[in-house]
Structure formats: C-alpha cells, structure tokens
Design an enzyme around this catalytic site. Sequence first.
Site, mmCIF file in Angstrom:
data_model
loop_
_atom_site.group_PDB
_atom_site.id
_atom_site.type_symbol
_atom_site.label_atom_id
_atom_site.label_comp_id
_atom_site.label_asym_id
_atom_site.label_seq_id
_atom_site.Cartn_x
_atom_site.Cartn_y
_atom_site.Cartn_z
ATOM 1 N N PHE A 92 0.848 -1.192 0.000
ATOM 2 C CA PHE A 92 0.000 0.000 0.000
ATOM 3 C C PHE A 92 0.888 1.248 0.000
ATOM 4 C CE2 PHE A 92 -2.889 3.118 1.929
ATOM 5 C CZ PHE A 92 -4.027 2.907 1.171
ATOM 6 N N ASP A 146 1.891 -5.222 8.499
ATOM 7 C CA ASP A 146 0.729 -4.343 8.457
ATOM 8 C C ASP A 146 -0.509 -5.236 8.288
ATOM 9 O OD1 ASP A 146 -1.356 -2.604 7.797
ATOM 10 O OD2 ASP A 146 0.004 -1.194 6.808
ATOM 11 N N TYR A 148 -10.710 1.285 10.727
ATOM 12 C CA TYR A 148 -11.950 1.643 10.005
ATOM 13 C C TYR A 148 -12.297 0.690 8.871
ATOM 14 C CZ TYR A 148 -8.410 4.045 7.133
ATOM 15 O OH TYR A 148 -7.299 4.341 6.392
ATOM 16 N N LYS A 149 -11.510 -0.361 8.676
ATOM 17 C CA LYS A 149 -11.826 -1.321 7.607
ATOM 18 C C LYS A 149 -12.675 -2.449 8.210
ATOM 19 C CE LYS A 149 -7.923 0.191 4.879
ATOM 20 N NZ LYS A 149 -6.467 0.102 4.673
ATOM 21 N N ARG A 179 -12.769 -4.549 -7.330
ATOM 22 C CA ARG A 179 -12.445 -5.122 -6.019
ATOM 23 C C ARG A 179 -13.710 -5.293 -5.181
ATOM 24 N NH1 ARG A 179 -8.516 -2.301 -1.608
ATOM 25 N NH2 ARG A 179 -10.263 -0.864 -1.549
HETATM 26 C C1 LIG Z 1 -5.820 1.259 4.509
HETATM 27 C C2 LIG Z 1 -4.345 1.085 4.696
HETATM 28 C C3 LIG Z 1 -3.606 2.068 5.351
HETATM 29 C C4 LIG Z 1 -4.271 3.335 5.787
HETATM 30 O O1 LIG Z 1 -3.393 4.197 6.448
HETATM 31 P P1 LIG Z 1 -3.966 5.535 7.076
HETATM 32 O O2 LIG Z 1 -2.842 6.078 7.852
HETATM 33 O O3 LIG Z 1 -5.180 5.173 7.885
HETATM 34 O O4 LIG Z 1 -4.388 6.426 5.959
HETATM 35 C C5 LIG Z 1 -2.247 1.839 5.533
HETATM 36 N N1 LIG Z 1 -1.672 0.684 5.114
HETATM 37 C C6 LIG Z 1 -2.364 -0.263 4.477
HETATM 38 C C7 LIG Z 1 -1.692 -1.511 4.020
HETATM 39 C C8 LIG Z 1 -3.725 -0.092 4.243
HETATM 40 O O5 LIG Z 1 -4.422 -1.016 3.593
#
Ligand SMILES: *Cc1c(COP(=O)(O)O)cnc(C)c1O
Length: 430
Positions: A129, A198, A223-224, A389
Amino acid sequence: MITLQDCQARDTSDPLRGFRDHFTIPDGVIYLDGNSLGVMPKAAVARAAEVVTQEWGQGLIGSWNSAGWFNLPQRLGNQIAPLIGAGADEVVVTDTTSINLYKVLAAALSIAAQDSPQRRVVLSERSNFPTDLYIAEGLCRERGYTLQLVEPEDIGNSLTPEVAVLMLTHVNYRTGAMHDMGAVTATAQVAGALSIWDLAHSAGAVPVDLHAADADFSIGCGYKYLNGGPGAPAFVWAHPRHANRFWQPLSGWWGHAAPFAFTPDYQPTAGIQRYLCGTQPIVSLSLLECGLDVFSKALAVGGMAALRVKSLALTDLFMALVQQRCAGFELGVATPPAHAQRGSQVSLTRDRSADGQSSAFAIVQALIARGVIGDYRAGDGASHKDILRFGFTPLYIGFEDVWNAVEQLRQVLESGEWKEPRFNAKHAVT
Ligand SMILES: *Cc1c(COP(=O)(O)O)cnc(C)c1O
C-alpha cells in the site's frame, strides 16, 4: 449449477447470520467495500450521543477518569489482541496506521542499528500500500537507509545480510493475496532481519497469530474490517522483547512514565503504552469500541476461525458464480484460488483497452448505480489489468447477497450499460 435457492439455504443455516443485525446497511445496498470503510455498528448512534452529551457535555474534564477516557487506548487494544494473536496489554489503539508505521519502523531501525549496524536496507514489496512505502521512504531518507522494493516471489532471495527490516502488508490491498506470515517471518529471522506486519486487511478478516509467527512489530487499521468509522484510530503492537527497547520517535507526554509529573525531561513508560504520543481522539475511540464489541461477541461463538470459514465460503461462492454466470465477458481473477493465499476479498480484472480506457472503472460505477458497492483500482505498472475489487466481510455479508451481486454484474455486462457516458465521465486512465 449453484442456484439462488442454494444461497438462501446457506444463509438459513449460517451460524453467524444474526451478526448482520448489529449493523446498519442501507436499504437496497449490497456493501462489498467493508475492506475500505466498514459499515456502522447500530450501537454507534447511541454511543456517539452518550459520549458527546453526557461524557463531554455533562462530565467535562472529570470524564477522563469517571468515563474511562484515559485508558481507552489500552482497553481497545486488549479487545483487538485476541483477533491478532497478541497478549494482554501488548496492543494500544492510537493515531493512524501511517503514523504507527513510522513509530515501529523507527524503533526497528534503532534496534537494528544497535544489533547489526552493517545492515542498511529496508525490504518491502513493490505492490505494498503506497502510504507504507512513503513512510518507509521518508524514514530511509532521514536515517540514510535504502528502501528496496521487490515482487512477492523475490522476497526470500532478497533477504540478504544487508537487510535490517522486512516490512510487509499481510493481505495485499489490490489483489487480496495473503502472505504466509509464519513462513516469511521465519525466513526473515534466519536471515537476521526484523519483521513488521501491516494487518490493515487482516485484522477482523482473517485469523492472525503474531506470537505464533514470532513477528517483531505490527500495525493495523480501525476503520476497515473492524468497523470503527471513518478515520478511526489504528492499532500498534510490539513484541514484548522489543517493547521497552528504544524510544519511539514521537516521544509525547502520553507515553511518559509519569505524564502528570510535568517534568521537563522525557522518560518513556514501560511496554506498549510508550507508543502513545499525545491526547487521544476520545469520540473516535469510543465509536471504534462499538465495532470491537461485535467482535467480542463473535469470539464467544467460534471467533476468527468461524469468521474465516464463512469468509472463504463467501469468496469461493463469488468466484464460482462469476465463472458460472459471467463467462464470456473477459473477466479475470487476480485473487489466488488457494485458501491459504487469500484474504477476505476477491479482485476481478479486466484488460484496459488500447486507448487507455478502463472498462473496469465503468463497470464498477454501473454496479454502484445498481446498489452493489465495490471499488476500482487501476492495474499496476505494465500489466494493463485493472481491478474490480469486492470485499466480503463475514459479519454482515450473506450468501444471497453474493448471488445478487453477481446477478447485477451479469446484467451490467450483458446490457453493456457500463458504456454509457455517465459511467465513463472520468475514467480515462493514463
Ligand atoms: C488502509 C491502509 C492504510 C491506511 O493508512 P492511514 O494512515 O489510515 O491512511 C495503511 N496501510 C495499508 C496496508 C492499508 O491497507
């Protein structure tokens, strides 16, 4: 041949079926984007009113103690711990995933600099990401390290004696491919590298066991799949062998051993609490607790293992129905067929046309107009395979939902309605 009646029968016999009643799902919507922003727990409405009108409005500053505000990061961390194989008091909820990654990567680099100063590389995956890569890039610049990005199949070979830290996302946000955390961490350990995982697309979606894998650090998103609400705080875990080593770089007063002594010098507190920085977002933390409360209930009826069984059944069903009902429409599948290599999403693909137009974007827009909410991700690099997705959150998606989603997809493809200008307004991908 799978039928609608088969899907309805599976809902009837689904032991987790009742959990969808804990959430608000808008009428006419099949929500397949819980991997990006989870739905709202019904309890959040009353909880938001309570924390604002009572705890803040009436309790004012006394609520730091009387309403338990002060310990929220630890309390919520302890609710997340069993979902990720962490021990009690090893997790705190605070800040964002990006910020928590900064903290743990900085700590890991400090540990590596002391234990093996000749190691000057942070290794990650090219398709990680972006924010994870940006945070790593920034820290590497600051500290004089090199960020090396490789394809997933090259990780093992790239764990050279130069690598200080291996930083990976467990489930790939784009394809839904999942690493074997235990095997990869073991390989990194043999190679002398620390590992950071992560769990943004894993926590609440697939069983995770950080201790069994003997990982070093971990972070993840609120939040996911955890349904904490937009911008909900994230979580951070450090293996106890590392928790007291080094200051995390954001040495704020909430991580101080005696925050109310107001001394001019910093003294980190013991354990994961030192990963707190400043005053916490109490309203957001309180809403995340509503999402975690549902998981605490789910733990009583089979927990992540039961959720995983249903998640795999949902993604298997979606892939089978797409094959059965959408054949001939040039859809591919980017998500691995093997259960052990799959998270809780399915990514379909469609080739971008020679003029750069993305049919995948338009198809997703046409589906959203029909109430089936997934999302679009542009194909990476030279592949020209754009991604449609679809996330399948076992707490609130049912088998009939999967049937209906595929039926809408079939109708969108068969009618060709996705070619209408309204679905193509801004889809030129360069
Ligand atoms: C959604 C996601 C994030 C989100 O990071 P924020 O700091 O909340 O914007 C980070 N890493 C991964 C792998 C994600 O899927």
